[in-house]
Design an enzyme around this catalytic site. Sequence first.
Site, PDB file in Angstrom:
ATOM      1  N   ASP A 198      -4.343   5.705  -2.649  1.00 16.62           N
ATOM      2  CA  ASP A 198      -5.421   5.053  -2.146  1.00 16.62           C
ATOM      3  C   ASP A 198      -6.249   5.833  -1.352  1.00 16.62           C
ATOM      4  O   ASP A 198      -7.178   5.379  -0.415  1.00 16.62           O
ATOM      5  CB  ASP A 198      -4.996   3.926  -1.584  1.00 16.62           C
ATOM      6  CG  ASP A 198      -4.676   4.069  -0.056  1.00 16.62           C
ATOM      7  OD1 ASP A 198      -4.092   5.316   0.259  1.00 16.62           O
ATOM      8  OD2 ASP A 198      -5.097   3.372   0.925  1.00 16.62           O
ATOM      9  N   GLU A 199      -6.059   7.231  -1.393  1.00 15.97           N
ATOM     10  CA  GLU A 199      -7.046   8.074  -0.650  1.00 15.97           C
ATOM     11  C   GLU A 199      -7.350   9.474  -1.365  1.00 15.97           C
ATOM     12  O   GLU A 199      -6.852   9.831  -2.169  1.00 15.97           O
ATOM     13  CB  GLU A 199      -6.347   8.390   0.712  1.00 15.97           C
ATOM     14  CG  GLU A 199      -5.291   9.319   0.611  1.00 15.97           C
ATOM     15  CD  GLU A 199      -4.557   9.670   2.015  1.00 15.97           C
ATOM     16  OE1 GLU A 199      -5.377  10.187   2.808  1.00 15.97           O
ATOM     17  OE2 GLU A 199      -3.180   9.472   2.393  1.00 15.97           O
ATOM     18  N   CYS A 610      10.792   6.840  -4.796  1.00 20.72           N
ATOM     19  CA  CYS A 610      12.391   6.894  -4.228  1.00 20.72           C
ATOM     20  C   CYS A 610      13.411   6.771  -5.397  1.00 20.72           C
ATOM     21  O   CYS A 610      13.210   5.709  -6.313  1.00 20.72           O
ATOM     22  CB  CYS A 610      12.457   5.956  -3.254  1.00 20.72           C
ATOM     23  SG  CYS A 610      13.922   5.535  -2.703  1.00 20.72           S
ATOM     24  N   CYS A 613      15.299   3.181  -4.786  1.00 18.12           N
ATOM     25  CA  CYS A 613      14.748   1.923  -4.804  1.00 18.12           C
ATOM     26  C   CYS A 613      13.310   1.867  -5.565  1.00 18.12           C
ATOM     27  O   CYS A 613      12.872   0.649  -5.846  1.00 18.12           O
ATOM     28  CB  CYS A 613      14.504   1.311  -3.310  1.00 18.12           C
ATOM     29  SG  CYS A 613      13.038   2.047  -2.677  1.00 18.12           S
ATOM     30  N   HIS A 628      12.225   6.390   5.417  1.00 18.74           N
ATOM     31  CA  HIS A 628      12.623   5.747   3.991  1.00 18.74           C
ATOM     32  C   HIS A 628      13.969   6.347   3.886  1.00 18.74           C
ATOM     33  O   HIS A 628      14.898   5.586   3.461  1.00 18.74           O
ATOM     34  CB  HIS A 628      11.642   5.756   2.956  1.00 18.74           C
ATOM     35  CG  HIS A 628      11.763   5.188   1.711  1.00 18.74           C
ATOM     36  ND1 HIS A 628      11.495   3.775   1.710  1.00 18.74           N
ATOM     37  CD2 HIS A 628      12.423   5.207   0.611  1.00 18.74           C
ATOM     38  CE1 HIS A 628      11.887   3.153   0.389  1.00 18.74           C
ATOM     39  NE2 HIS A 628      12.632   3.951  -0.153  1.00 18.74           N
ATOM     40  N   HIS A 632      17.648   4.387   3.707  1.00 18.09           N
ATOM     41  CA  HIS A 632      18.591   4.293   2.641  1.00 18.09           C
ATOM     42  C   HIS A 632      20.035   4.639   2.881  1.00 18.09           C
ATOM     43  O   HIS A 632      21.000   3.941   2.738  1.00 18.09           O
ATOM     44  CB  HIS A 632      18.343   5.150   1.434  1.00 18.09           C
ATOM     45  CG  HIS A 632      17.197   4.128   0.376  1.00 18.09           C
ATOM     46  ND1 HIS A 632      17.506   2.891   0.252  1.00 18.09           N
ATOM     47  CD2 HIS A 632      15.946   4.350   0.241  1.00 18.09           C
ATOM     48  CE1 HIS A 632      16.339   2.374  -0.473  1.00 18.09           C
ATOM     49  NE2 HIS A 632      15.458   3.435  -0.701  1.00 18.09           N
TER      50      HIS A 632
END
Length: 683
Positions: A198-199, A610, A613, A628, A632
């Site tokens: 998104d950037e 990841c 997940c 993150h 985990h």
Amino acid sequence: MEESESASDKPRPWQSYHTIYTNAKAGMDGVDKEKVQRVVYEMSKGSKYFENEERKEAFIRQKIEHMRARAAKLSAADLSHYQKVADKRILELESTRDLSRIWLHVDMDAFYAAVETLSNPSLKGKPMAVGSMSMISTANYEARKFGVRAAMPGFIARKLCPDLIFVPTDFKKYTYYSDLTRKVFWDYDPNFMAASLDEAYLDITKVCEERSITGAEIAEELRSRVHEETGLTCSAGVAPNRLLAKVCSDINKPNGQFVLPNDHMAVMTFISSLPIRKIGGIGKVTENILKGVFGISTCEEMLQKGSFLCALFSHSSADFFLSVGLGLGGTDTPEARFRKSISSERTFSATEDAALLYQKLADIAEMLSADMQKEGLSGRTLTLKLKTASFEVRTRAVTLQKYISSSDDILKHASNLLKAELPISLRLIGLRVSHFNEDKGVVPGDPTQKTLTTFLISGDASRRTGDDQRSLGSDLSDLHFISEKETAISLDNNETCHHEFGDPFERKHLSDIDDKNCISSINACEMEKIDELSSNKTAAMVNTADVKERTTKSPKRDLSRVSEDDSSIQREPEDSNPDRLNKEPSTSGNEEFFSLNQMEMLFWVDGYKCSLCGAELPPSFVEERQEHSDFHLAERLQKEESGTGSSSLIPRLRIVPKDYSGSQNRRKKHKSAHLPIDSFFTK
Ligand code: TTP
Ligand code: MG
């Protein structure tokens, strides 16, 4: 009732409990920070996550004390010497200032959430988050008012905002919309640099000149075109360099823009009161250390404390800080950044005919070799770039022990890389050679990451079920020395622009020190000169023989053993980064070592997914990624110890609103496998 408690005189232990969750993102200005802190504290208290956060806090405090003591030992003569060093360096850096380019940073507003709202307009105006009860990827601006933010566990978010609606992630959708935005970006800068879905950074100098139009006008136009094409809003920052453009794009979020003129005075004024945390690369730890030791809160104060910074930090870290104080940042064009590599690529109609693909590869190897020989180049790292029929871009790389330039050599290694991807339908193949023979690269070592390393490795790929978890890939993410070159990874068409050029001004000055008790990593410590020595001594090394054994469980990981004479680990040296925390011992005999770089690659499949997940987090989200992986590990340890996962940290329920239950299966496949606790630690 909860509110009145927080206002009472009772002890408030949460006040000193700072996690990423209390760090405001756009749209969170009015949030009751203390309430968020308290909820996060209460929800995680007693959990492994909490313990780890506390250890990290303690570690930072210790670090601050340690640095304070060192600063106090500097004599007047030392300080006068370092003042001269700083003054000289400031002058040198100032002389590199380039105000001739206009950079635009564009960032979509609440991207995943906005895409979800497009497909389900009933979500409009309601607080919602994309993700699950265990982790959310982002939240819309309505939810942010409650303190809900990206990278926060969903059950904490729900506590903050009981009406929060959860929508499962749907990366396909985000990629689709991302592609639409990129088509618009392309019109303004065909070499735009995508930093995540998104950037993007666009050099709009040329388009401004050609159309005799200001950066502000281009930003307005680009934003409205993105809206027309996608129905989504974005925000933009325009500035003389990328570092500042990124800061600017956040100022008037959502759906706004901010322009910093290409004027020395304007830049210095802007920077003078800018909090250091706003700078990409300065996270919680760096901020705490700079504030706690030197009292530096604003960018300008970096210059005032230049003597201390030069005395106590490594050259490149001091340079980075001084550059921030001067408001300097990357301005070079993508073409210029290609100097450290040479590449060739071809686009064709999508085909899965392997023979045809090999033929194309041979043609490209031929062209590349001819170009290299013209320029007298030979290199050690070969990167294969592929664009699939569905426009997904992948890169796979191998670093060899010898330099190559002949088409035969290139083709031999490229074929191995391609072979691992077959069957596949492709529309583009590219080859790049880097790490030229004049480079004096030293590969980074593995500073003390025994625990985390083993954890990451034991996040067994063979148990993963995400869509494309094909290989360790070439992705060069090293959390600890991330430079802008790594921010695109295989997410975008333009990703090759990012790979090979360190941008000293956009480096994330972060590093890990994993003391045995700390589940995860602490940033910023690489900056301290003294640590370079101490961590060399304590570097924990993981024998890759063990790792190989595990990786062979997953055929998809075979890239780590491309051929006999290849170094078995995918890495691309960062020659431009002199600030190595650890110089890796030369790999003699059968001994090989995992660096943080490789650990990162193991954890973040293809550089951004990841492995446990399936959440997608590009390297530019440095803190979020760290949070993150911490999460985990804490989650796993917690589950192991409690047997049933009964802690407050581990949500037992996954709550997905009825409307979205159809997508639940898709999410399920991302659920992590639970390994025995032993597998996290090297015995
Ligand atoms: P951001 O641009 O940081 O956030 P955003 O677009 O949701 O909101 P805004 O820019 O308006 O502040 O990240 C872009 C997307 O990346 C985000 O929509 C979801 C994803 N993401 C994660 O999956 N995890 C994270 O921790 C973060 C920060 C983002
Ligand atoms: Mg965004």
